[in-house]
Design a protein around this motif. Structure first.
Motif, PDB file in Angstrom:
ATOM      1  N   HIS A  98       0.838  -1.206   0.000  1.00 60.56           N
ATOM      2  CA  HIS A  98       0.000   0.000   0.000  1.00 60.56           C
ATOM      3  C   HIS A  98       0.872   1.256   0.000  1.00 60.56           C
ATOM      4  CE1 HIS A  98      -3.511   2.448   0.731  1.00 60.56           C
ATOM      5  NE2 HIS A  98      -2.916   2.988   1.781  1.00 60.56           N
ATOM      6  N   ASP A  99       1.918   1.267   0.808  1.00 56.18           N
ATOM      7  CA  ASP A  99       2.810   2.422   0.861  1.00 56.18           C
ATOM      8  C   ASP A  99       3.522   2.641  -0.467  1.00 56.18           C
ATOM      9  OD1 ASP A  99       2.089   2.867   3.471  1.00 56.18           O
ATOM     10  OD2 ASP A  99       3.905   1.964   4.335  1.00 56.18           O
ATOM     11  N   ILE A 100       3.946   1.560  -1.099  1.00 54.72           N
ATOM     12  CA  ILE A 100       4.618   1.677  -2.399  1.00 54.72           C
ATOM     13  C   ILE A 100       3.654   2.227  -3.445  1.00 54.72           C
ATOM     14  CG2 ILE A 100       5.613   0.339  -4.303  1.00 54.72           C
ATOM     15  CD1 ILE A 100       6.915  -1.442  -2.167  1.00 54.72           C
ATOM     16  N   GLU A 101       2.431   1.732  -3.457  1.00 51.75           N
ATOM     17  CA  GLU A 101       1.434   2.240  -4.403  1.00 51.75           C
ATOM     18  C   GLU A 101       1.159   3.722  -4.166  1.00 51.75           C
ATOM     19  OE1 GLU A 101      -1.992  -0.255  -4.013  1.00 51.75           O
ATOM     20  OE2 GLU A 101      -1.044  -1.929  -5.072  1.00 51.75           O
ATOM     21  N   LYS A 102       1.095   4.115  -2.898  1.00 49.76           N
ATOM     22  CA  LYS A 102       0.856   5.518  -2.559  1.00 49.76           C
ATOM     23  C   LYS A 102       2.006   6.392  -3.053  1.00 49.76           C
ATOM     24  CE  LYS A 102      -0.066   6.269   1.886  1.00 49.76           C
ATOM     25  NZ  LYS A 102      -0.644   6.640   3.176  1.00 49.76           N
ATOM     26  N   GLU A 103       3.228   5.927  -2.861  1.00 48.64           N
ATOM     27  CA  GLU A 103       4.399   6.679  -3.313  1.00 48.64           C
ATOM     28  C   GLU A 103       4.424   6.793  -4.835  1.00 48.64           C
ATOM     29  OE1 GLU A 103       6.805   8.386  -1.690  1.00 48.64           O
ATOM     30  OE2 GLU A 103       5.697   8.015   0.154  1.00 48.64           O
ATOM     31  N   LEU A 104       4.084   5.698  -5.525  1.00 45.55           N
ATOM     32  CA  LEU A 104       4.046   5.735  -6.984  1.00 45.55           C
ATOM     33  C   LEU A 104       2.990   6.718  -7.482  1.00 45.55           C
ATOM     34  CD1 LEU A 104       4.502   1.978  -7.930  1.00 45.55           C
ATOM     35  CD2 LEU A 104       6.129   3.840  -8.270  1.00 45.55           C
ATOM     36  N   ASN A 105       1.813   6.702  -6.845  1.00 51.23           N
ATOM     37  CA  ASN A 105       0.769   7.655  -7.223  1.00 51.23           C
ATOM     38  C   ASN A 105       1.221   9.083  -6.965  1.00 51.23           C
ATOM     39  OD1 ASN A 105      -0.987   5.666  -8.061  1.00 51.23           O
ATOM     40  ND2 ASN A 105      -2.061   5.555  -6.110  1.00 51.23           N
ATOM     41  N   LEU A 106       1.894   9.293  -5.853  1.00 45.83           N
ATOM     42  CA  LEU A 106       2.400  10.624  -5.535  1.00 45.83           C
ATOM     43  C   LEU A 106       3.433  11.071  -6.556  1.00 45.83           C
ATOM     44  CD1 LEU A 106       2.383  12.975  -3.510  1.00 45.83           C
ATOM     45  CD2 LEU A 106       4.166  11.774  -2.245  1.00 45.83           C
ATOM     46  N   LEU A 107       4.314  10.163  -6.947  1.00 45.54           N
ATOM     47  CA  LEU A 107       5.320  10.476  -7.948  1.00 45.54           C
ATOM     48  C   LEU A 107       4.674  10.810  -9.291  1.00 45.54           C
ATOM     49  CD1 LEU A 107       8.338  10.647  -8.642  1.00 45.54           C
ATOM     50  CD2 LEU A 107       8.237   8.215  -9.212  1.00 45.54           C
ATOM     51  N   GLU A 108       3.659  10.040  -9.685  1.00 43.69           N
ATOM     52  CA  GLU A 108       2.942  10.325 -10.932  1.00 43.69           C
ATOM     53  C   GLU A 108       2.270  11.682 -10.867  1.00 43.69           C
ATOM     54  OE1 GLU A 108       0.236   7.105 -11.599  1.00 43.69           O
ATOM     55  OE2 GLU A 108       1.841   5.672 -11.980  1.00 43.69           O
ATOM     56  N   MET A 109       1.679  12.003  -9.711  1.00 41.72           N
ATOM     57  CA  MET A 109       1.017  13.303  -9.562  1.00 41.72           C
ATOM     58  C   MET A 109       2.027  14.437  -9.650  1.00 41.72           C
ATOM     59  SD  MET A 109      -1.844  12.385  -6.666  1.00 41.72           S
ATOM     60  CE  MET A 109      -2.280  14.073  -6.361  1.00 41.72           C
ATOM     61  N   LYS A 110       3.200  14.256  -9.045  1.00 44.70           N
ATOM     62  CA  LYS A 110       4.231  15.286  -9.111  1.00 44.70           C
ATOM     63  C   LYS A 110       4.673  15.506 -10.553  1.00 44.70           C
ATOM     64  CE  LYS A 110       6.329  14.902  -4.521  1.00 44.70           C
ATOM     65  NZ  LYS A 110       7.541  14.525  -3.786  1.00 44.70           N
ATOM     66  N   GLU A 111       4.844  14.415 -11.294  1.00 38.56           N
ATOM     67  CA  GLU A 111       5.244  14.538 -12.695  1.00 38.56           C
ATOM     68  C   GLU A 111       4.165  15.247 -13.503  1.00 38.56           C
ATOM     69  OE1 GLU A 111       6.082  10.544 -13.888  1.00 38.56           O
ATOM     70  OE2 GLU A 111       8.059  10.533 -12.932  1.00 38.56           O
ATOM     71  N   GLN A 112       2.902  14.941 -13.240  1.00 39.48           N
ATOM     72  CA  GLN A 112       1.805  15.580 -13.949  1.00 39.48           C
ATOM     73  C   GLN A 112       1.752  17.073 -13.617  1.00 39.48           C
ATOM     74  OE1 GLN A 112      -2.015  13.863 -13.200  1.00 39.48           O
ATOM     75  NE2 GLN A 112      -3.059  15.175 -14.651  1.00 39.48           N
ATOM     76  N   VAL A 113       1.925  17.416 -12.357  1.00 40.25           N
ATOM     77  CA  VAL A 113       1.933  18.826 -11.955  1.00 40.25           C
ATOM     78  C   VAL A 113       3.091  19.556 -12.633  1.00 40.25           C
ATOM     79  CG1 VAL A 113       2.336  20.374  -9.993  1.00 40.25           C
ATOM     80  CG2 VAL A 113       0.697  18.515  -9.790  1.00 40.25           C
ATOM     81  N   GLN A 114       4.253  18.909 -12.714  1.00 33.27           N
ATOM     82  CA  GLN A 114       5.408  19.519 -13.360  1.00 33.27           C
ATOM     83  C   GLN A 114       5.136  19.754 -14.848  1.00 33.27           C
ATOM     84  OE1 GLN A 114       8.119  20.638 -11.713  1.00 33.27           O
ATOM     85  NE2 GLN A 114       8.644  21.594 -13.639  1.00 33.27           N
ATOM     86  N   ARG A 115       4.499  18.782 -15.510  1.00 37.36           N
ATOM     87  CA  ARG A 115       4.153  18.960 -16.930  1.00 37.36           C
ATOM     88  C   ARG A 115       3.188  20.118 -17.102  1.00 37.36           C
ATOM     89  NH1 ARG A 115       3.951  13.209 -16.904  1.00 37.36           N
ATOM     90  NH2 ARG A 115       1.693  13.316 -16.678  1.00 37.36           N
ATOM     91  N   GLU A 116       2.187  20.203 -16.211  1.00 39.81           N
ATOM     92  CA  GLU A 116       1.219  21.297 -16.285  1.00 39.81           C
ATOM     93  C   GLU A 116       1.904  22.647 -16.060  1.00 39.81           C
ATOM     94  OE1 GLU A 116      -1.994  21.140 -17.148  1.00 39.81           O
ATOM     95  OE2 GLU A 116      -1.835  18.977 -17.430  1.00 39.81           O
TER      96      GLU A 116
END
Length: 114
Positions: free
Chosen positions: A48-66
């Motif tokens: 669960h923690d790994i999935e949460k971190e991966l989702n957070l990383l994806e969100m950070k990348e998306q925010v950076q692209r935006e």
């Protein structure tokens, strides 16, 4: 999790009865069950923690692209604003030059009836 068939479990049970004896076997099975439960909970928690971190990383990348897209639009808008100001200054200077060369253009037109 563990790829064990019925025959392996049966063999494990027979060895456990021989080694521990029938009087200590129930206590040992409870202990093994608790450890197994703790191990499953721990693995679930880690997953669960790994999935949460991966989702957070994806969100950070998306925010950076935006943010990169917003900055690109901002640069384009600033460039267009500079071009518009330059065009406005050119128009104003052209009108000023026309006004100096043709003073009659500055006087209002007289109506025919006057």
């Amino acid at each position: 999790m563990l790829d064990m068939g019925f025959s392996e479990i049966l063999l494990f049970g027979i060895v456990a009865i021989v080694v521990l004896g029938p009087d200590k076997l129930p206590q040992a099975m409870r202990t093994v069950g608790r450890w197994y439960g703790k191990a499953r909970r721990l693995m679930h928690s880690v997953q669960h923690d790994i999935e949460k971190e991966l989702n957070l990383l994806e969100m950070k990348e998306q925010v950076q692209r935006e943010l990169d897209q917003i900055r690109a639009v901002e640069r384009d808008m600033q460039q267009q604003l500079v071009e518009m100001r330059k065009s406005a200054e050119d128009i104003a200077s052209t009108k000023a030059q026309q006004g100096q060369s043709n003073p009659a253009a500055q006087q209002p037109a007289q109506s025919i009836g006057e």
